[in-house]
Scaffold this motif. Sequence first.
Motif, mmCIF file in Angstrom:
data_model
loop_
_atom_site.group_PDB
_atom_site.id
_atom_site.type_symbol
_atom_site.label_atom_id
_atom_site.label_comp_id
_atom_site.label_asym_id
_atom_site.label_seq_id
_atom_site.Cartn_x
_atom_site.Cartn_y
_atom_site.Cartn_z
ATOM 1 N N SER A 140 0.846 -1.198 0.000
ATOM 2 C CA SER A 140 0.000 0.000 0.000
ATOM 3 C C SER A 140 0.879 1.245 0.000
ATOM 4 C CB SER A 140 -0.924 0.011 1.224
ATOM 5 O OG SER A 140 -0.176 0.110 2.423
ATOM 6 N N LEU A 141 0.411 2.291 -0.667
ATOM 7 C CA LEU A 141 1.174 3.530 -0.817
ATOM 8 C C LEU A 141 0.391 4.684 -0.207
ATOM 9 C CD1 LEU A 141 3.629 4.978 -2.034
ATOM 10 C CD2 LEU A 141 2.371 5.156 -4.185
ATOM 11 N N PRO A 142 0.877 5.256 0.903
ATOM 12 C CA PRO A 142 0.194 6.392 1.508
ATOM 13 C C PRO A 142 0.039 7.546 0.523
ATOM 14 C CG PRO A 142 1.884 5.542 2.984
ATOM 15 C CD PRO A 142 2.084 4.864 1.658
ATOM 16 N N ALA A 143 -1.097 8.218 0.570
ATOM 17 C CA ALA A 143 -1.370 9.318 -0.361
ATOM 18 C C ALA A 143 -0.303 10.409 -0.273
ATOM 19 C CB ALA A 143 -2.749 9.892 -0.082
ATOM 20 N N SER A 144 0.260 10.627 0.918
ATOM 21 C CA SER A 144 1.251 11.686 1.095
ATOM 22 C C SER A 144 2.580 11.380 0.413
ATOM 23 C CB SER A 144 1.492 11.913 2.594
ATOM 24 O OG SER A 144 1.968 10.718 3.209
ATOM 25 N N ALA A 146 2.698 9.275 -2.538
ATOM 26 C CA ALA A 146 2.465 8.781 -3.900
ATOM 27 C C ALA A 146 3.165 9.630 -4.954
ATOM 28 C CB ALA A 146 0.965 8.715 -4.173
ATOM 29 N N ARG A 147 3.236 10.953 -4.748
ATOM 30 C CA ARG A 147 3.809 11.823 -5.781
ATOM 31 C C ARG A 147 5.315 11.632 -5.932
ATOM 32 N NH1 ARG A 147 2.506 14.900 -1.366
ATOM 33 N NH2 ARG A 147 4.052 16.330 -0.474
ATOM 34 N N TYR A 148 5.961 10.988 -4.965
ATOM 35 C CA TYR A 148 7.410 10.800 -5.035
ATOM 36 C C TYR A 148 7.806 9.452 -5.637
ATOM 37 C CZ TYR A 148 7.195 14.527 -1.538
ATOM 38 O OH TYR A 148 6.938 15.689 -0.865
ATOM 39 N N TRP A 171 -1.030 1.983 -4.422
ATOM 40 C CA TRP A 171 -0.143 0.842 -4.194
ATOM 41 C C TRP A 171 1.015 0.862 -5.186
ATOM 42 C CZ3 TRP A 171 0.495 -2.085 -8.492
ATOM 43 C CH2 TRP A 171 -0.565 -2.213 -9.397
ATOM 44 N N PHE A 172 2.063 0.131 -4.839
ATOM 45 C CA PHE A 172 3.161 -0.082 -5.775
ATOM 46 C C PHE A 172 3.618 -1.530 -5.635
ATOM 47 C CE2 PHE A 172 5.252 1.059 -1.822
ATOM 48 C CZ PHE A 172 6.375 0.263 -1.778
ATOM 49 N N GLU A 173 4.302 -2.001 -6.645
ATOM 50 C CA GLU A 173 4.807 -3.370 -6.620
ATOM 51 C C GLU A 173 6.322 -3.390 -6.745
ATOM 52 O OE1 GLU A 173 1.109 -6.020 -8.384
ATOM 53 O OE2 GLU A 173 2.702 -5.374 -9.760
ATOM 54 N N ILE A 174 6.922 -4.385 -6.121
ATOM 55 C CA ILE A 174 8.361 -4.611 -6.210
ATOM 56 C C ILE A 174 8.577 -6.077 -6.570
ATOM 57 C CG2 ILE A 174 9.225 -2.769 -4.721
ATOM 58 C CD1 ILE A 174 8.928 -4.638 -2.354
#
Length: 214
Positions: A140-144, A146-148, A171-174
Motif C-alpha cells: 500500500s502507498l500512503p497518499a502523502s 504517492a507523488r514521489y 499501491w506499488f509493486e516490487i
Amino acid sequence: MFTGIVEDLGEVEAIDHQGDFARIYVRSSVVTSDARPGDSICVSGVCLTVTGLFGGSPLSSIGEAARPPKPPRGFTADVMGETLRHSSLKSLSPGTKVNLERSVRLEDRLGGHLVQGHTDGTGTIQSRTSHADWDVVRVSLPASLARYVVHKGSITVDGVSLTVSGIEDDWFEISLIPETLKRTTLGAKQPGDEVNLEVDVIAKYVEKLTGGTR
C-alpha cells in the motif's frame, strides 16, 4: 547515509522500554565487527545510533595466556517515541528479524541508491505472488508519498533499495529476486505485515526547488 544493500539479517535479542523510548538489543556479528558507540546502523530502514556493544570478551590481562578477544555479538540502540510511532519498530519483539546495514563509506560502491534511514511512512503488504525465480509483492502507498514514487524509480522498503515494477494511486509493486528473498526480511513478509518506506530524497529536493510545499 546508506545504500539500501542489506549486510546482515539480524535478530532482536531484547527490548527495554523506558518511558517514551525503548532500548533495543540487536544480535549481529557482521555489523558489529568494526562498530563503535556513536556509529550509525540502519535497522529495517531506520537509522539508529549505536549506544553500546554486548557479548564478546575483552583482551587478555597481563600474565594470562594470550588469546584473541571474541567480537561483540550485538549492539544496543535507543529508539525515540517519535520513531516508534511512525515506523514498524513499534512492533519489535524478541526474536524479530531485522535488516541491517552499516553507514556507507565514501570509497564504497553505490550498489543501491542514496538512503538516509529517515522513514517517510509505513505501508502494508497487500499481496505477494510467487513465480519460478522471483516474487512480486504489492505494498500500500500512503497518499502523502504517492507523488514521489514513479515506475522504475527507487524506493526503500524496510531498508532494502528496490525498483518500483508497478504502480497505481494507492499501491506499488516490487519484484524480489532469490537473493533478496533469502537475505532480507522481505522473504518472510506476508499480507497484512507493516513495512517502513523511504522515498527517493532527490524527488523531495526537486519538489521544493520547483515551488513545492515540502
